[in-house]
Design a protein around this motif. Structure first.
Motif, PDB file in Angstrom:
ATOM      1  N   SER A 141      44.950  73.140  -8.387  1.00  0.00           N
ATOM      2  CA  SER A 141      44.178  74.377  -8.332  1.00  0.00           C
ATOM      3  C   SER A 141      45.035  75.636  -8.286  1.00  0.00           C
ATOM      4  CB  SER A 141      43.306  74.373  -7.087  1.00  0.00           C
ATOM      5  OG  SER A 141      44.131  74.376  -5.930  1.00  0.00           O
ATOM      6  N   ARG A 142      46.267  75.481  -7.906  1.00  0.00           N
ATOM      7  CA  ARG A 142      47.137  76.647  -7.663  1.00  0.00           C
ATOM      8  C   ARG A 142      46.503  77.577  -6.626  1.00  0.00           C
ATOM      9  NH1 ARG A 142      52.027  76.145  -9.962  1.00  0.00           N
ATOM     10  NH2 ARG A 142      52.455  78.332  -9.674  1.00  0.00           N
ATOM     11  N   ILE A 143      45.919  76.975  -5.645  1.00  0.00           N
ATOM     12  CA  ILE A 143      45.400  77.745  -4.512  1.00  0.00           C
ATOM     13  C   ILE A 143      46.048  77.208  -3.243  1.00  0.00           C
ATOM     14  CG2 ILE A 143      43.368  78.390  -3.164  1.00  0.00           C
ATOM     15  CD1 ILE A 143      41.655  77.933  -5.593  1.00  0.00           C
ATOM     16  N   ILE A 173      49.579  87.800   6.707  1.00  0.00           N
ATOM     17  CA  ILE A 173      48.783  87.451   5.527  1.00  0.00           C
ATOM     18  C   ILE A 173      49.247  88.241   4.312  1.00  0.00           C
ATOM     19  CG2 ILE A 173      46.488  87.579   4.477  1.00  0.00           C
ATOM     20  CD1 ILE A 173      45.304  87.121   7.247  1.00  0.00           C
ATOM     21  N   ALA A 174      49.456  89.531   4.502  1.00  0.00           N
ATOM     22  CA  ALA A 174      49.868  90.374   3.382  1.00  0.00           C
ATOM     23  C   ALA A 174      51.194  89.881   2.800  1.00  0.00           C
ATOM     24  CB  ALA A 174      49.971  91.833   3.828  1.00  0.00           C
ATOM     25  N   GLU A 193      50.570  86.610   1.019  1.00  0.00           N
ATOM     26  CA  GLU A 193      49.853  86.872  -0.228  1.00  0.00           C
ATOM     27  C   GLU A 193      50.814  87.348  -1.315  1.00  0.00           C
ATOM     28  OE1 GLU A 193      46.316  89.433  -0.044  1.00  0.00           O
ATOM     29  OE2 GLU A 193      47.027  90.401  -1.861  1.00  0.00           O
ATOM     30  N   VAL A 253      51.351  85.151  -4.627  1.00  0.00           N
ATOM     31  CA  VAL A 253      50.870  85.695  -5.894  1.00  0.00           C
ATOM     32  C   VAL A 253      52.009  85.826  -6.912  1.00  0.00           C
ATOM     33  CG1 VAL A 253      49.931  87.754  -7.016  1.00  0.00           C
ATOM     34  CG2 VAL A 253      48.813  86.811  -4.993  1.00  0.00           C
ATOM     35  N   GLY A 279      52.459  82.759  -8.652  1.00  0.00           N
ATOM     36  CA  GLY A 279      51.332  82.240  -9.416  1.00  0.00           C
ATOM     37  C   GLY A 279      50.298  81.464  -8.614  1.00  0.00           C
ATOM     38  N   PHE A 280      50.326  81.607  -7.304  1.00  0.00           N
ATOM     39  CA  PHE A 280      49.303  80.941  -6.501  1.00  0.00           C
ATOM     40  C   PHE A 280      48.253  81.937  -6.045  1.00  0.00           C
ATOM     41  CE2 PHE A 280      52.720  77.914  -6.187  1.00  0.00           C
ATOM     42  CZ  PHE A 280      52.080  76.690  -6.113  1.00  0.00           C
ATOM     43  N   GLU A 281      47.053  81.436  -5.895  1.00  0.00           N
ATOM     44  CA  GLU A 281      46.017  82.254  -5.303  1.00  0.00           C
ATOM     45  C   GLU A 281      45.912  81.831  -3.837  1.00  0.00           C
ATOM     46  OE1 GLU A 281      44.370  84.958  -4.555  1.00  0.00           O
ATOM     47  OE2 GLU A 281      44.408  85.082  -6.723  1.00  0.00           O
ATOM     48  N   LEU A 282      45.267  82.707  -3.032  1.00  0.00           N
ATOM     49  CA  LEU A 282      45.176  82.446  -1.608  1.00  0.00           C
ATOM     50  C   LEU A 282      43.741  82.237  -1.176  1.00  0.00           C
ATOM     51  CD1 LEU A 282      47.963  82.891  -0.742  1.00  0.00           C
ATOM     52  CD2 LEU A 282      47.197  84.722   0.744  1.00  0.00           C
ATOM     53  N   LEU A 283      43.572  81.338  -0.253  1.00  0.00           N
ATOM     54  CA  LEU A 283      42.267  81.212   0.375  1.00  0.00           C
ATOM     55  C   LEU A 283      42.507  81.451   1.855  1.00  0.00           C
ATOM     56  CD1 LEU A 283      39.715  78.357  -0.308  1.00  0.00           C
ATOM     57  CD2 LEU A 283      39.891  79.613   1.812  1.00  0.00           C
ATOM     58  N   VAL A 284      42.036  82.584   2.314  1.00  0.00           N
ATOM     59  CA  VAL A 284      42.338  83.015   3.672  1.00  0.00           C
ATOM     60  C   VAL A 284      41.201  82.687   4.618  1.00  0.00           C
ATOM     61  CG1 VAL A 284      42.913  84.979   5.130  1.00  0.00           C
ATOM     62  CG2 VAL A 284      43.613  84.968   2.737  1.00  0.00           C
ATOM     63  N   HIS A 335      35.281  73.303  -8.925  1.00  0.00           N
ATOM     64  CA  HIS A 335      35.838  73.712 -10.220  1.00  0.00           C
ATOM     65  C   HIS A 335      34.973  73.200 -11.366  1.00  0.00           C
ATOM     66  CE1 HIS A 335      39.308  75.358  -8.287  1.00  0.00           C
ATOM     67  NE2 HIS A 335      39.556  74.223  -7.672  1.00  0.00           N
ATOM     68  N   ILE A 388      46.103  96.922   4.767  1.00  0.00           N
ATOM     69  CA  ILE A 388      45.807  95.975   5.829  1.00  0.00           C
ATOM     70  C   ILE A 388      46.529  96.309   7.127  1.00  0.00           C
ATOM     71  CG2 ILE A 388      47.636  94.279   5.443  1.00  0.00           C
ATOM     72  CD1 ILE A 388      45.060  92.273   5.506  1.00  0.00           C
ATOM     73  N   GLU A 446      34.091  88.220   5.396  1.00  0.00           N
ATOM     74  CA  GLU A 446      34.320  86.783   5.227  1.00  0.00           C
ATOM     75  C   GLU A 446      33.232  85.985   5.919  1.00  0.00           C
ATOM     76  OE1 GLU A 446      38.288  85.232   6.241  1.00  0.00           O
ATOM     77  OE2 GLU A 446      37.269  83.566   7.230  1.00  0.00           O
ATOM     78  N   GLU A 498      32.855  81.984  -1.430  1.00  0.00           N
ATOM     79  CA  GLU A 498      34.252  82.014  -1.025  1.00  0.00           C
ATOM     80  C   GLU A 498      34.773  83.428  -1.283  1.00  0.00           C
ATOM     81  OE1 GLU A 498      36.827  81.542   0.925  1.00  0.00           O
ATOM     82  OE2 GLU A 498      36.006  79.523   0.833  1.00  0.00           O
ATOM     83  N   LEU A 499      35.891  83.741  -0.649  1.00  0.00           N
ATOM     84  CA  LEU A 499      36.446  85.076  -0.769  1.00  0.00           C
ATOM     85  C   LEU A 499      37.785  85.065  -1.467  1.00  0.00           C
ATOM     86  CD1 LEU A 499      34.495  86.643   0.843  1.00  0.00           C
ATOM     87  CD2 LEU A 499      36.344  87.362   2.324  1.00  0.00           C
ATOM     88  N   VAL A 515      40.717  87.644  -1.433  1.00  0.00           N
ATOM     89  CA  VAL A 515      41.107  88.886  -0.779  1.00  0.00           C
ATOM     90  C   VAL A 515      42.361  89.471  -1.418  1.00  0.00           C
ATOM     91  CG1 VAL A 515      41.805  89.938   1.394  1.00  0.00           C
ATOM     92  CG2 VAL A 515      40.271  87.965   1.404  1.00  0.00           C
ATOM     93  N   SER A 521      44.865  92.165  -0.208  1.00  0.00           N
ATOM     94  CA  SER A 521      45.110  92.999   0.959  1.00  0.00           C
ATOM     95  C   SER A 521      46.376  93.821   0.847  1.00  0.00           C
ATOM     96  CB  SER A 521      45.200  92.114   2.191  1.00  0.00           C
ATOM     97  OG  SER A 521      46.223  91.161   2.004  1.00  0.00           O
ATOM     98  N   GLY A 522      47.158  93.558  -0.182  1.00  0.00           N
ATOM     99  CA  GLY A 522      48.421  94.280  -0.311  1.00  0.00           C
ATOM    100  C   GLY A 522      48.203  95.762  -0.526  1.00  0.00           C
ATOM    101  N   ARG A 582      43.905  88.641 -11.137  1.00  0.00           N
ATOM    102  CA  ARG A 582      43.567  87.573 -10.194  1.00  0.00           C
ATOM    103  C   ARG A 582      42.060  87.384 -10.116  1.00  0.00           C
ATOM    104  NH1 ARG A 582      46.202  89.346  -4.718  1.00  0.00           N
ATOM    105  NH2 ARG A 582      44.998  87.593  -3.938  1.00  0.00           N
ATOM    106  N   ARG A 614      40.053  83.977 -11.604  1.00  0.00           N
ATOM    107  CA  ARG A 614      39.291  83.089 -10.723  1.00  0.00           C
ATOM    108  C   ARG A 614      37.796  83.285 -10.910  1.00  0.00           C
ATOM    109  NH1 ARG A 614      42.898  79.101  -8.971  1.00  0.00           N
ATOM    110  NH2 ARG A 614      44.915  80.144  -9.102  1.00  0.00           N
TER     111      ARG A 614
END
Lengths: 352, 352
Positions: free
Chosen positions: A71-73, A90-91, A94, A98, A101-106, B62, B81, B94, B103-104, B106, B108-109, B123, B127
Motif C-alpha cells: 500500500s505504501r502507507i 508527526i510533522a 510525515e 512523504v 514515497g509513503f503516505e501516512l495514516l495518523v 483498496h 502544526i 479525525e 479515513e484521514l 493529513v 501537517s507540514g 498526495r 489517494r
DNA sequence: ATGAAAGCGCTAACAT
DNA sequence: ATGTTAGCGCTTTCAT
C-alpha cells in the motif's frame, strides 16, 4: 462501446492504457517504466514519460495496492496530540515518509479505552499499512498482538519485544537526566524533587529510574515524598507542585518528567508567590517550542523529535523492504536517540 | 491449484469468497449484506454476518475503492502544526471522520513553497480523497485550482469561492473581538494596540478588520503605529511587542491576532519589566490549552476547534454524498462558527 | 431476493 | 526488451 483509447482523453482521467496507446507501447511497458522494475529501452522509456507528462497521468494507488499487496502507507500512533511534542514528531515523520514515497495514516486521538485501540488497529489493518510506528511510549501492548499477528512490521519506543518484525528505539534519557542532576548539584542543590509521569508509560518509568540513579551517583539522599506522581499534563504538573509545596521539608529544585508538567509547576510556583529560579529551580524534559517562552524560559532536557522520527522511519523501512523481498529474513534492530540538557533561566543556585 | 475456498482458512486472510462459501451464499450476497445496498433476506443476512464474525473478516478497502471509485478518505490540510490550535483541530476532525467511517489524509507540514503545495495536492489526488478540508485560513488559492479541476469537494475557512463544490466556513470573529475591545474599554483603556497576523492569511485580515471596526464603534482613536505586523508565532509576538515598547506614546493594552503572538508579548513584557496586567493588558485569540497556564493566565477570544472541525466535516459530507448520488446537484453551503471572550488574568484597569 | 459474471486499473508471470 | 494475459478483492449490472 466507447473504445479504450478514447477514455481519459474525452471524459475521465487518463489510465495506464491511455498512456500506453499514446506512447504506442503495451501497458506492461508503461508499468515497467514507472516502476523501474525491469529494463526498458531508452527509446520507449522516453516515449512513455512523455506521454505521462502530456496526460498528467499518475497511477491509481488503489489498483496498485490491490495487485501488488503493497500500500505504501505507514501508520503512526501517538500518545496525546495535546502535548506539542507529538505534533512536531508527526510533522517530521510525515516529511520523511512523504519524500520516500509513503503516505501516512495518523492516529492522534487520546487512547484510553480498549475500544479505541481496537478502532485504531482496525483502521490500520483496513488500509493495509505496511508498517506502524507506535510512539505512545508504553501502554500499547494490546495494540501489538493484533498487528504482530498480521505480521505487520512495527517500531516501538522504549519497549523491546522478542519478535523479529518489531524494532525498538531506545532513548538515552540517562545522559540528559544525569546532566540535569549534575547541573543542579553544581549550583548547590541537594534537595531535588521529581514529578513523575504516568506509570503506564515506559518512557515515564525510564525517566524516573534515570533520575533515581543519577541522584544516587551524585550521593544525594532523595526523600520519598519528593517523588510525586503527575501525569504529563499541565494540570498534573500544577497539582504535583502544590503537593510539594505542602511539605515541611521542601525541595529547592524539581525535575519534571516532561515539559508540560514543568509548565504546570511554573504556574503553581507563581500562584504560591515562589519565584523561579531564585526560590525554586525547575527543569523539564522534551524541549518543546514553548519552553523558550515560559516565564522564566525553561531549562529542559532536549529530545529531538526529528531524530526520533528519523529512527522510526528508518526502522520501518528496513522491515518493509525485508517484507517485499521474498528471500530476506526480517531483522529486529535497535536504534538509539540521545538527550541533552538545555540550560535556560529556570535554574539557579538555591537561596542560602 | 489450491481451491478458492481453501484460501483464508489455511494460509492468508479471509476474503469475500471465504465468507461466501462459509455462509453458503454468493459473493454478491455478502457484498450486499455488508453494504446494505439492496435487500437481503434475514436468513441469509444472519448467516453472512455470522461467517464474517467467525472469520474476523473485513473488506479490502483498496479493492473496494478501485471498483466503487469511492475511497472513503478525506483530506485535511492545516497551516502550521506548531500552533497547538491545529493539532487539536486535527484530533477533533479525525474523531468525527472516523466515527463516520472515513479515513484521514493529513497534511501537517508547513506550507511555504509552491512545490510543497504541489506535493500535497498530488498526495490527495493519488489517494483519491473524496473531499478536502483546507484549514490553512488563506494563502491556499493555488491548492484550489487543481483540486477543483478534479471536481473534488472542498471546504475552506474564511474564503468564498464561486463554485458549487466549494463550501465555506465563516468564522464570526466580530463578536469575540468586539467583546474584547468592550472589555478593555470598560476597564478604562483607550490606547489599544493590535498585533496582526500574516497578511497572506484571510483569517488574520478578517481579525484585523474586526478590531478596526470594533474600536471605531467604541469611538477609540487608534494610532497607526499601534497596529503592528506579527506573524502568528511566539517570536513574532515578542518582536512585535518590542516595537511597541519603543514608541513614545505607548498603548496600555494589546490585542493579538492569535494566542501564540500573545504568549510572545507576555515574554517581551516580562523582559522589559513591564508587569501584566498592571502595566499592560494582553488579549489573545484562539484559546489554546496553554493560555490557562501562562503567567498570568491569558484573557483570550475563544474559537472552538471542535465546532470548526464539525462544520468542516459536515460541509464535506454533504458534498461527498451529493457526488455519490447521480441525480443530486452539488450545493454550495455556508457554515458559521462563533467566537467569544474568555476573561482570565492578563487584563485589568490601566495604571492612572 | 439471489446468483453469475464483467471489470475497476494495475502488476507480474509467462511468452516471444 | 517487449507484449499478452491472468488475476488482485471487490461492487454492480444483468439474469433469473
Amino acid at each position: 462501446m466507447t473504445p479504450r483509447s478514447a477514455r481519459g482523453t474525452i471524459n475521465g482521467k487518463p489510465d495506464i492504457r491511455t498512456v500506453a496507446s499514446l506512447a504506442r507501447v503495451s501497458i506492461a511497458t508503461v508499468s515497467r517504466t514507472i516502476n523501474g522494475s525491469s529494463a526498458v529501452s531508452d527509446k520507449l522509456s522516453k516515449r512513455v514519460w512523455q506521454a505521462i507528462e502530456q496526460l498528467n497521468y499518475f497511477p491509481n494507488t488503489h489498483a496498485r495496492s490491490l495487485v501488488s499487496g503493497r500500500s505504501r502507507i505507514l501508520g503512526i500512533i501517538v500518545e496525546n496530540i495535546t502535548n506539542p511534542f507529538f505534533p512536531e514528531l508527526i510533522a517530521s515523520f510525515e516529511e520523511i515518509a512523504v519524500t520516500h514515497g509513503f503516505e501516512l495514516l495518523v492516529s492522534s486521538g487520546n487512547i484510553q479505552s480498549a475500544a479505541q485501540i481496537e478502532t485504531i488497529v482496525r483502521r490500520m489493518l483496513e488500509r493495509k499499512v505496511e508498517g506502524v510506528a507506535v510512539l505512545t511510549f508504553g501502554s500499547e501492548e494490546s495494540v501489538l498482538d493484533q498487528l504482530v499477528n498480521h505480521s505487520i512490521p512495527l517500531v516501538l519506543a522504549e519497549f523491546e519485544v522478542n519478535n523479529p518484525r518489531v524494532s525498538t528505539i531506545l532513548i538515552d534519557y540517562a545522559t540528559g537526566v544525569r546532566e540535569a542532576v549534575e547541573h543542579l548539584v553544581k549550583l548547590g542543590h541537594r534537595k531535588i524533587a521529581y514529578l513523575a509521569g504516568p506509570h503506564t508509560l515506559h518512557s515515564a518509568e525510564t525517566r524516573l529510574h534515570c533520575f533515581e540513579s543519577a541522584t544516587a551517583v551524585c550521593g544525594l539522599r532523595i526523600r520519598r515524598e519528593w517523588i510525586v506522581d503527575a501525569d504529563h499534563t499541565l494540570k498534573g504538573g500544577e497539582a504535583g507542585m502544590q503537593r510539594l509545596l505542602r511539605l515541611k521539608e521542601r525541595p529547592t529544585a524539581v525535575i519534571c518528567s516532561n515539559d508540560m508538567t514543568a509548565i504546570g509547576v511554573l504556574h503553581a510556583a507563581h500562584q504560591a508567590r515562589l519565584s523561579v529560579p531564585e526560590e525554586l529551580s525547575v527543569i523539564g524534559l522534551d524541549d518543546i517550542a514553548f519552553t523558550e517562552f515560559t516565564l522564566p524560559p525553561l531549562t529542559t532536557i532536549g529530545l529531538s523529535r526529528h531524530d526520533l522520527a528519523r529512527a522510526a522511519f528508518d526502522a520501518l523501512r528496513v522491515q518493509v523492504e525485508a517484507m517485499a523481498e521474498p528471500g530476506v529474513q526480517p531483522v529486529q534492530r535497535r536504534f538509539e536517540v540521545t538527550t541533552k540538557l538545555v540550560v535556560r533561566e529556570s535554574t539557579a543556585a538555591p537561596k542560602a
